[in-house]
Motif scaffolding. Structure first.
Motif, PDB file in Angstrom:
ATOM      1  N   CYS A   6     -48.806  59.584 -66.996  1.00  0.00           N
ATOM      2  CA  CYS A   6     -48.665  58.167 -67.347  1.00  0.00           C
ATOM      3  C   CYS A   6     -49.513  57.870 -68.592  1.00  0.00           C
ATOM      4  O   CYS A   6     -50.723  58.082 -68.592  1.00  0.00           O
ATOM      5  CB  CYS A   6     -49.109  57.297 -66.172  1.00  0.00           C
ATOM      6  SG  CYS A   6     -48.965  55.546 -66.505  1.00  0.00           S
TER       7      CYS A   6
ATOM      8  N   THR B 183     -39.880  57.382 -68.656  1.00  0.00           N
ATOM      9  CA  THR B 183     -39.684  56.088 -68.003  1.00  0.00           C
ATOM     10  C   THR B 183     -40.707  55.098 -68.538  1.00  0.00           C
ATOM     11  O   THR B 183     -41.678  55.477 -69.196  1.00  0.00           O
ATOM     12  CB  THR B 183     -39.875  56.197 -66.464  1.00  0.00           C
ATOM     13  OG1 THR B 183     -41.165  56.752 -66.212  1.00  0.00           O
ATOM     14  CG2 THR B 183     -38.826  57.058 -65.831  1.00  0.00           C
ATOM     15  N   ARG B 184     -40.448  53.854 -68.250  1.00  0.00           N
ATOM     16  CA  ARG B 184     -41.443  52.836 -68.577  1.00  0.00           C
ATOM     17  C   ARG B 184     -41.553  51.875 -67.408  1.00  0.00           C
ATOM     18  O   ARG B 184     -40.672  51.805 -66.567  1.00  0.00           O
ATOM     19  CB  ARG B 184     -41.085  52.109 -69.870  1.00  0.00           C
ATOM     20  CG  ARG B 184     -39.723  51.457 -69.837  1.00  0.00           C
ATOM     21  CD  ARG B 184     -39.445  50.735 -71.109  1.00  0.00           C
ATOM     22  NE  ARG B 184     -40.442  49.709 -71.329  1.00  0.00           N
ATOM     23  CZ  ARG B 184     -40.660  49.114 -72.502  1.00  0.00           C
ATOM     24  NH1 ARG B 184     -39.947  49.455 -73.536  1.00  0.00           N
ATOM     25  NH2 ARG B 184     -41.563  48.189 -72.625  1.00  0.00           N
TER      26      ARG B 184
ATOM     27  N   ILE C 223     -44.427  58.619 -67.936  1.00  0.00           N
ATOM     28  CA  ILE C 223     -44.279  57.166 -67.776  1.00  0.00           C
ATOM     29  C   ILE C 223     -45.013  56.485 -68.919  1.00  0.00           C
ATOM     30  O   ILE C 223     -46.202  56.752 -69.139  1.00  0.00           O
ATOM     31  CB  ILE C 223     -44.903  56.684 -66.450  1.00  0.00           C
ATOM     32  CG1 ILE C 223     -44.273  57.415 -65.264  1.00  0.00           C
ATOM     33  CG2 ILE C 223     -44.755  55.178 -66.293  1.00  0.00           C
ATOM     34  CD1 ILE C 223     -45.006  57.184 -63.942  1.00  0.00           C
TER      35      ILE C 223
ATOM     36  N   ARG D 272     -39.873  51.468 -62.025  1.00  0.00           N
ATOM     37  CA  ARG D 272     -39.836  51.911 -63.423  1.00  0.00           C
ATOM     38  C   ARG D 272     -38.451  52.420 -63.783  1.00  0.00           C
ATOM     39  O   ARG D 272     -37.728  52.945 -62.942  1.00  0.00           O
ATOM     40  CB  ARG D 272     -40.893  52.970 -63.679  1.00  0.00           C
ATOM     41  CG  ARG D 272     -40.708  54.271 -62.948  1.00  0.00           C
ATOM     42  CD  ARG D 272     -41.930  55.135 -63.217  1.00  0.00           C
ATOM     43  NE  ARG D 272     -41.854  56.437 -62.613  1.00  0.00           N
ATOM     44  CZ  ARG D 272     -42.258  56.716 -61.372  1.00  0.00           C
ATOM     45  NH1 ARG D 272     -42.723  55.745 -60.601  1.00  0.00           N
ATOM     46  NH2 ARG D 272     -42.178  57.948 -60.916  1.00  0.00           N
ATOM     47  N   THR D 273     -38.092  52.215 -65.047  1.00  0.00           N
ATOM     48  CA  THR D 273     -36.742  52.551 -65.485  1.00  0.00           C
ATOM     49  C   THR D 273     -36.806  53.677 -66.494  1.00  0.00           C
ATOM     50  O   THR D 273     -37.725  53.739 -67.313  1.00  0.00           O
ATOM     51  CB  THR D 273     -36.095  51.331 -66.169  1.00  0.00           C
ATOM     52  OG1 THR D 273     -37.026  50.829 -67.137  1.00  0.00           O
ATOM     53  CG2 THR D 273     -35.791  50.245 -65.164  1.00  0.00           C
ATOM     54  N   SER D 274     -35.834  54.588 -66.408  1.00  0.00           N
ATOM     55  CA  SER D 274     -35.817  55.630 -67.433  1.00  0.00           C
ATOM     56  C   SER D 274     -35.273  54.998 -68.702  1.00  0.00           C
ATOM     57  O   SER D 274     -34.482  54.062 -68.673  1.00  0.00           O
ATOM     58  CB  SER D 274     -34.998  56.825 -66.982  1.00  0.00           C
ATOM     59  OG  SER D 274     -33.689  56.430 -66.777  1.00  0.00           O
ATOM     60  N   ILE D 275     -35.771  55.502 -69.817  1.00  0.00           N
ATOM     61  CA  ILE D 275     -35.375  54.882 -71.083  1.00  0.00           C
ATOM     62  C   ILE D 275     -34.034  55.460 -71.508  1.00  0.00           C
ATOM     63  O   ILE D 275     -33.921  56.650 -71.771  1.00  0.00           O
ATOM     64  CB  ILE D 275     -36.464  55.113 -72.151  1.00  0.00           C
ATOM     65  CG1 ILE D 275     -37.749  54.432 -71.686  1.00  0.00           C
ATOM     66  CG2 ILE D 275     -36.011  54.598 -73.494  1.00  0.00           C
ATOM     67  CD1 ILE D 275     -38.895  54.529 -72.645  1.00  0.00           C
TER      68      ILE D 275
ATOM     69  N   GLU E 142     -41.970  64.276 -65.826  1.00  0.00           N
ATOM     70  CA  GLU E 142     -41.770  62.862 -66.155  1.00  0.00           C
ATOM     71  C   GLU E 142     -42.973  62.308 -66.918  1.00  0.00           C
ATOM     72  O   GLU E 142     -44.120  62.601 -66.577  1.00  0.00           O
ATOM     73  CB  GLU E 142     -41.576  62.031 -64.868  1.00  0.00           C
ATOM     74  CG  GLU E 142     -41.398  60.543 -65.169  1.00  0.00           C
ATOM     75  CD  GLU E 142     -41.268  59.671 -63.920  1.00  0.00           C
ATOM     76  OE1 GLU E 142     -41.182  60.215 -62.804  1.00  0.00           O
ATOM     77  OE2 GLU E 142     -41.282  58.435 -64.096  1.00  0.00           O
TER      78      GLU E 142
ATOM     79  N   THR F  79     -38.008  63.517 -68.280  1.00  0.00           N
ATOM     80  CA  THR F  79     -37.581  62.144 -68.018  1.00  0.00           C
ATOM     81  C   THR F  79     -38.637  61.212 -68.594  1.00  0.00           C
ATOM     82  O   THR F  79     -39.825  61.370 -68.333  1.00  0.00           O
ATOM     83  CB  THR F  79     -37.478  61.905 -66.492  1.00  0.00           C
ATOM     84  OG1 THR F  79     -36.602  62.896 -65.971  1.00  0.00           O
ATOM     85  CG2 THR F  79     -36.961  60.518 -66.176  1.00  0.00           C
TER      86      THR F  79
END
Ligand SMILES: [Zn+2]
Length: 203
Positions: free
Chosen positions: A81, A166-167, A138, A193-196, A136, A164
């Motif tokens: 993150c 994400t934000r 974040i 959180r959504t993947s961009i 991932e 992946t």
């Protein structure tokens, strides 16, 4: 007036959120506490400058070369993150839901204040991703304009990796820095959180 007290007030009133009146209140409170308690406070204050360094891996504050989070066996090393500052690590940890690792950028891009990509720990971030290969990343920056620009900049930069990205879910109060977001809102933003998507990364 008592010079020693005034000097203390002067120091205390330099702290964020402490006005002159609060500084006086604190100084007089300390004056009335037992000697040992004030000694401990003085000792603790000194220690933050003598025993704390910066973690070589994530750039958070640490007493060792590698901080307890980076060296922990129980963290999920597959998730990284990205946060703006050490305070944000505290905020995430306090919210209690996140079990991955962090990378402290040391600020957000702000050309007007001379904060360019070279001044942030971005090069080290890319090197770390190359080395540790998380699955991932974040982007955990706040909702201010500079944080937004930085998030998009990072998303574009990370596009080339097979990970992946994400934000935090939108819904953080506009313009708000993470440290002022309450635990529940942050935990929710993290959970949802959504993947961009490609479209957003290149817009
Ligand atoms: Zn660390």
């Amino acid at each position: 007036m008592v010079e020693a007290l005034e000097k203390l007030v002067e120091s205390l009133s330099r702290l964020p959120t402490i006005g002159k009146k609060s500084a006086w209140r604190l100084a007089i409170h300390l004056m009335e506490r037992p000697r040992e308690e004030v000694d401990t406070l003085a000792e603790n204050l000194k220690n933050i400058k003598t025993s704390i360094t910066i973690c070589k891996e994530c750039f958070n504050y640490s007493e060792q070369d590698i901080c307890p989070i980076c060296s922990s066996q129980s963290r999920d090393t597959g998730v990284l993150c990205i946060v703006e500052k050490p305070m944000d690590v505290f905020t995430f940890e306090n919210a209690g839901r996140y079990k991955g690792l962090y990378h402290v950028l040391g600020g957000v891009l702000s050309p007007i204040n001379g904060i360019t990509a070279e001044k942030l720990h971005i090069r080290e971030l890319l090197a770390r991703i190359d080395r540790r290969k998380p699955c991932e990343v974040i982007i955990g920056l706040g909702a201010g304009a500079d944080a937004e620009t930085t998030s998009l900049y990072l998303a574009r930069l990370l596009e080339k990796y097979d990970i992946t990205i994400t934000r935090l879910a939108r819904g953080l109060p506009a313009g708000m820095e993470l440290e002022y977001v309450d635990q529940l809102t942050l935990a929710q933003a993290l959970n949802e959180r959504t993947s961009i998507p490609y479209g957003e990364k290149t817009s």
